[in-house]
Design a protein around this motif. Structure first.
Motif, PDB file in Angstrom:
ATOM      1  N   VAL A   3       0.836  -1.202   0.000  1.00  0.00           N
ATOM      2  CA  VAL A   3       0.000   0.000   0.000  1.00  0.00           C
ATOM      3  C   VAL A   3       0.874   1.257   0.000  1.00  0.00           C
ATOM      4  N   LEU A   4       2.015   1.210   0.716  1.00  0.00           N
ATOM      5  CA  LEU A   4       2.898   2.381   0.789  1.00  0.00           C
ATOM      6  C   LEU A   4       3.488   2.736  -0.573  1.00  0.00           C
ATOM      7  N   MET A   5       3.634   1.750  -1.490  1.00  0.00           N
ATOM      8  CA  MET A   5       4.121   2.065  -2.827  1.00  0.00           C
ATOM      9  C   MET A   5       3.163   3.007  -3.547  1.00  0.00           C
ATOM     10  N   VAL A   6       1.835   2.792  -3.351  1.00  0.00           N
ATOM     11  CA  VAL A   6       0.850   3.678  -3.990  1.00  0.00           C
ATOM     12  C   VAL A   6       0.786   5.018  -3.279  1.00  0.00           C
ATOM     13  N   VAL A   7       0.883   5.006  -1.936  1.00  0.00           N
ATOM     14  CA  VAL A   7       0.761   6.247  -1.161  1.00  0.00           C
ATOM     15  C   VAL A   7       1.900   7.194  -1.484  1.00  0.00           C
ATOM     16  N   ARG A   8       3.112   6.650  -1.666  1.00  0.00           N
ATOM     17  CA  ARG A   8       4.245   7.514  -2.011  1.00  0.00           C
ATOM     18  C   ARG A   8       4.041   8.154  -3.373  1.00  0.00           C
ATOM     19  N   ARG A   9       3.471   7.382  -4.331  1.00  0.00           N
ATOM     20  CA  ARG A   9       3.242   7.951  -5.658  1.00  0.00           C
ATOM     21  C   ARG A   9       2.121   8.983  -5.628  1.00  0.00           C
ATOM     22  N   GLU A  10       1.135   8.799  -4.721  1.00  0.00           N
ATOM     23  CA  GLU A  10       0.039   9.766  -4.632  1.00  0.00           C
ATOM     24  C   GLU A  10       0.507  11.070  -4.012  1.00  0.00           C
ATOM     25  N   VAL A  52      -2.737  -3.051  -6.359  1.00  0.00           N
ATOM     26  CA  VAL A  52      -1.702  -2.013  -6.403  1.00  0.00           C
ATOM     27  C   VAL A  52      -1.059  -1.948  -7.789  1.00  0.00           C
ATOM     28  N   THR A 100      -4.243  -7.630  -2.654  1.00  0.00           N
ATOM     29  CA  THR A 100      -3.785  -6.250  -2.448  1.00  0.00           C
ATOM     30  C   THR A 100      -2.658  -5.909  -3.423  1.00  0.00           C
ATOM     31  N   MET A 107      -3.494  -0.311 -10.185  1.00  0.00           N
ATOM     32  CA  MET A 107      -3.589   1.142 -10.048  1.00  0.00           C
ATOM     33  C   MET A 107      -2.374   1.839 -10.609  1.00  0.00           C
ATOM     34  N   GLU A 108      -1.182   1.236 -10.488  1.00  0.00           N
ATOM     35  CA  GLU A 108       0.002   1.853 -11.084  1.00  0.00           C
ATOM     36  C   GLU A 108      -0.024   1.756 -12.598  1.00  0.00           C
ATOM     37  N   ALA A 131      -1.003   6.961 -13.687  1.00  0.00           N
ATOM     38  CA  ALA A 131       0.119   7.216 -12.787  1.00  0.00           C
ATOM     39  C   ALA A 131      -0.257   8.195 -11.692  1.00  0.00           C
ATOM     40  N   SER A 132      -1.349   8.971 -11.873  1.00  0.00           N
ATOM     41  CA  SER A 132      -1.682   9.989 -10.888  1.00  0.00           C
ATOM     42  C   SER A 132      -2.618   9.459  -9.800  1.00  0.00           C
ATOM     43  N   CYS A 133      -3.166   8.243  -9.969  1.00  0.00           N
ATOM     44  CA  CYS A 133      -4.118   7.665  -9.028  1.00  0.00           C
ATOM     45  C   CYS A 133      -5.309   8.603  -8.792  1.00  0.00           C
ATOM     46  N   THR A 138       9.214   6.051   4.291  1.00  0.00           N
ATOM     47  CA  THR A 138       8.454   6.628   3.181  1.00  0.00           C
ATOM     48  C   THR A 138       8.010   8.046   3.498  1.00  0.00           C
ATOM     49  N   LEU A 152      -8.812   1.697  -1.141  1.00  0.00           N
ATOM     50  CA  LEU A 152      -8.015   0.469  -0.996  1.00  0.00           C
ATOM     51  C   LEU A 152      -7.599   0.252   0.459  1.00  0.00           C
ATOM     52  N   VAL A 168      -6.877   5.336  -3.454  1.00  0.00           N
ATOM     53  CA  VAL A 168      -5.972   4.909  -2.380  1.00  0.00           C
ATOM     54  C   VAL A 168      -6.732   4.776  -1.064  1.00  0.00           C
TER      55      VAL A 168
END
Lengths: 76, 79, 79
Positions: free
Chosen positions: A67-74, B69, B65, B72-73, B77-79, C72, B31, B28
């Motif tokens: 989940v942190l991989m997506v949060v960092r990109r957001e 993820v 999960t 979504m990537e 890319a902007s989610c 992070t 999720l 996000v």
């Protein structure tokens, strides 16, 4: 389990669930998810499923890191 | 009524309401809220003494999960 | 038996303190306090030889999770 301990760890799990649902910040949500897991693991150990407790303890941080991989990109 | 079953049902209902009425309407947040009913369902399975169901459910939750993820990537890319 | 009640009280206090804290960087030390208290409760809860392995696994996993969140939040690895 003793009733006082059930109340204590159940309170920790409920606080984690409610705060995960209500907090708007993404990092706060992930930290509250850690609180929810910390409240649930003593119930698994108390029933005697130690192998399930080991599996949960090692798999839950991996899901959090996903989940942190997506949060960092957001947030970036 | 067992205490584990009551706590599991409470966490399950809180998680389902949190996923349905998510406040920042982003992927996000939805999720992260989707992880809550998984733990509630784990407690309900624990109350009925299903050891094999517990082990497979934890593994499948982590794998799904990871799949969401990656989706979504890949989607935006902007989610 | 008094150690178990003390550890549970520390876990509840640290969980409440994490939730009412506004600053994200200041939440993380109290998260570590709660994780250590729960790891101590796991090893005191059940009298079984495999209980220490479960407590050690939870200790390693929760410390890894908290350090991943902190890394992070601080910016991550610069590539």
């Amino acid at each position: 389990m003793i009733v006082a301990l059930e109340v204590a760890f159940g309170l920790v799990a409920l606080l984690g669930a409610v705060s995960t649902a209500l907090i708007r910040d993404s990092y706060g949500k992930v930290i509250s998810l850690g609180i929810l897991v910390a409240g649930i693991v003593p119930f698994i150990v108390d029933r005697g499923y130690l192998d399930v407790a080991i599996a949960v303890s090692l798999i839950a941080p991996v899901a959090t890191i996903f989940v942190l991989m997506v949060v960092r990109r957001e947030q970036a | 009524m067992n205490a584990t079953l009551v706590l599991g049902l409470a966490v399950l209902v809180i998680g389902v309401l949190g996923v349905a009425f998510v406040r920042p309407k982003t992927y996000v947040a939805r999720l992260i809220n989707l992880e809550i009913p998984a733990w509630g369902l784990l407690l309900v399975m624990l109350a009925y003494d299903e050891a094999l169901a517990l082990l497979t459910f934890v593994a499948v939750t982590a794998i799904s999960t990871f799949v969401i993820v990656r989706l979504m990537e890949w989607r935006d890319a902007s989610c | 038996m008094i150690a178990l009640y003390l550890v549970a009280a520390i876990a509840v206090f640290a969980a409440i303190r994490v939730i009412i804290e506004k600053n994200t960087a200041r939440k993380l030390p109290y998260t570590n306090v709660m994780n250590f208290a729960v790891a101590g409760a796991l090893v005191l809860l059940l009298d079984h030889p495999l209980s220490i392995v479960a407590a050690a696994a939870y200790f390693v996993g929760s410390t890894l999770e908290a350090n991943a969140i902190a890394s992070t939040y601080a910016g991550g690895m610069k590539r």
